[in-house]
Scaffold this active site. Sequence first.
Site, PDB file in Angstrom:
ATOM      1  N   MET A 245       0.848  -1.188   0.000  1.00  0.00           N
ATOM      2  CA  MET A 245       0.000   0.000   0.000  1.00  0.00           C
ATOM      3  C   MET A 245       0.886   1.241   0.000  1.00  0.00           C
ATOM      4  SD  MET A 245      -1.684   0.626   3.777  1.00  0.00           S
ATOM      5  CE  MET A 245      -0.712   1.240   5.163  1.00  0.00           C
ATOM      6  N   SER A 246       0.302   2.359  -0.374  1.00  0.00           N
ATOM      7  CA  SER A 246       1.028   3.623  -0.416  1.00  0.00           C
ATOM      8  C   SER A 246       1.441   4.058   0.984  1.00  0.00           C
ATOM      9  CB  SER A 246       0.146   4.702  -1.050  1.00  0.00           C
ATOM     10  OG  SER A 246       0.690   5.991  -0.834  1.00  0.00           O
ATOM     11  N   GLY A 247       2.567   4.757   1.061  1.00  0.00           N
ATOM     12  CA  GLY A 247       3.032   5.266   2.343  1.00  0.00           C
ATOM     13  C   GLY A 247       2.137   6.325   2.947  1.00  0.00           C
ATOM     14  N   THR A 248       1.245   6.904   2.152  1.00  0.00           N
ATOM     15  CA  THR A 248       0.328   7.917   2.675  1.00  0.00           C
ATOM     16  C   THR A 248      -1.003   7.322   3.122  1.00  0.00           C
ATOM     17  OG1 THR A 248      -0.525   8.391   0.458  1.00  0.00           O
ATOM     18  CG2 THR A 248       1.351   9.694   1.208  1.00  0.00           C
ATOM     19  N   SER A 249      -1.173   6.022   2.955  1.00  0.00           N
ATOM     20  CA  SER A 249      -2.436   5.379   3.327  1.00  0.00           C
ATOM     21  C   SER A 249      -2.484   5.110   4.825  1.00  0.00           C
ATOM     22  CB  SER A 249      -2.600   4.063   2.564  1.00  0.00           C
ATOM     23  OG  SER A 249      -2.653   4.287   1.170  1.00  0.00           O
TER      24      SER A 249
END
Length: 356
Positions: free
Chosen positions: A252-256
């Site tokens: 998953m994205s690091g901003t999720s």
Amino acid sequence: PAASGDRLRAGTTAGRLAVAAARDGLRPSALLSRASLTNAVTVLMAVGGSTNAIIHLLAIAGRTGLDLTLDDFDAIARRVPLLVDCKPSGSGYLEDLHRAGGVPVLMKTLEPLLDLSARTIEGGTLRDRLAGVEPAPSWQTTIRPLDEPLGPPRALAVLRGNLAPDGAVIKLSAATPELTVHEGPAVVFESPEDVAQRIDDPDLEITPDSVLVLRNAGPVASGMPEAGSFPVPMRLARQGVRDMVRVSDARMSGTSYGTVVLHVAPEAAVGGPLALVRDGDVIRLDAPAGELTLLVPDDELRRRRAAWTPPPAPARGWRRLNAEHVLQAPQGADFDTLRPAPRVSRGAGVEGGEEE
């Protein structure tokens, strides 16, 4: 930040150092060490950074022949508190971290937890580099002191259990605390495309207690896309549900954010236990204990495994190469062909003798 002149100055400095390294024959492998990698893990935990960094650091270690495993991430996570107040683990932004002094000031704060003997590209050691860095200024609150952290250790946690015998990860600093210990029935999706097609199906049997399972999104199956933080079903979101436990072999994205278990290994496509989960099976997540468990009797799992068939291998091209050579998440999802080759004995009677 993109609009900052500091970015241009940093880029210019990095370019000069890269040219000098190329001129002098200084390779990354000469700079990298176990100390530098464990320092990177320490900074990652203090930031509450991206779970993708775990994959990248494991791949770097693998290519250079250095010893770094999920056990190292787990051990370091348990002694490093969350220090940086930035989303998704905090409330600020990376611009705030930059204004507070950025990574150098953060590393100065972490100095007691770092291996200061690590070599730097500038020619000295990390100890030399940090000697010229001032401590975090008192006016800022983005970089917290070690004795007053933003959060407890284990911003990123390693999980194991019969559903992830080789490991899985979760960003605890961005998870819903009430869901980090949770037990619920599985709702299984066979691919990211299946999620897109069915997640908002009004006939889907799902409740806020369900555990959403996505499989066939690992390195072999589909190149391990950032598909693990798929959305809460719309009808539950309209009822006020903001998070659910999700489990997958994806990234998953690091901003999720959310209670999202990722990098489950072995992945489903190679016969990992994730391939055996069925709708309604009860899954237990106990993140504080580091456990991810499929509550299905062993004899039933053996029957399911005997009936399981692997997905067909890609016929040709890049996907065929990927399926044949990509490693699992705990090895950095890198190609086995890019790791150091073992020493090969040429055998007696072969010109040149044994390779040293």
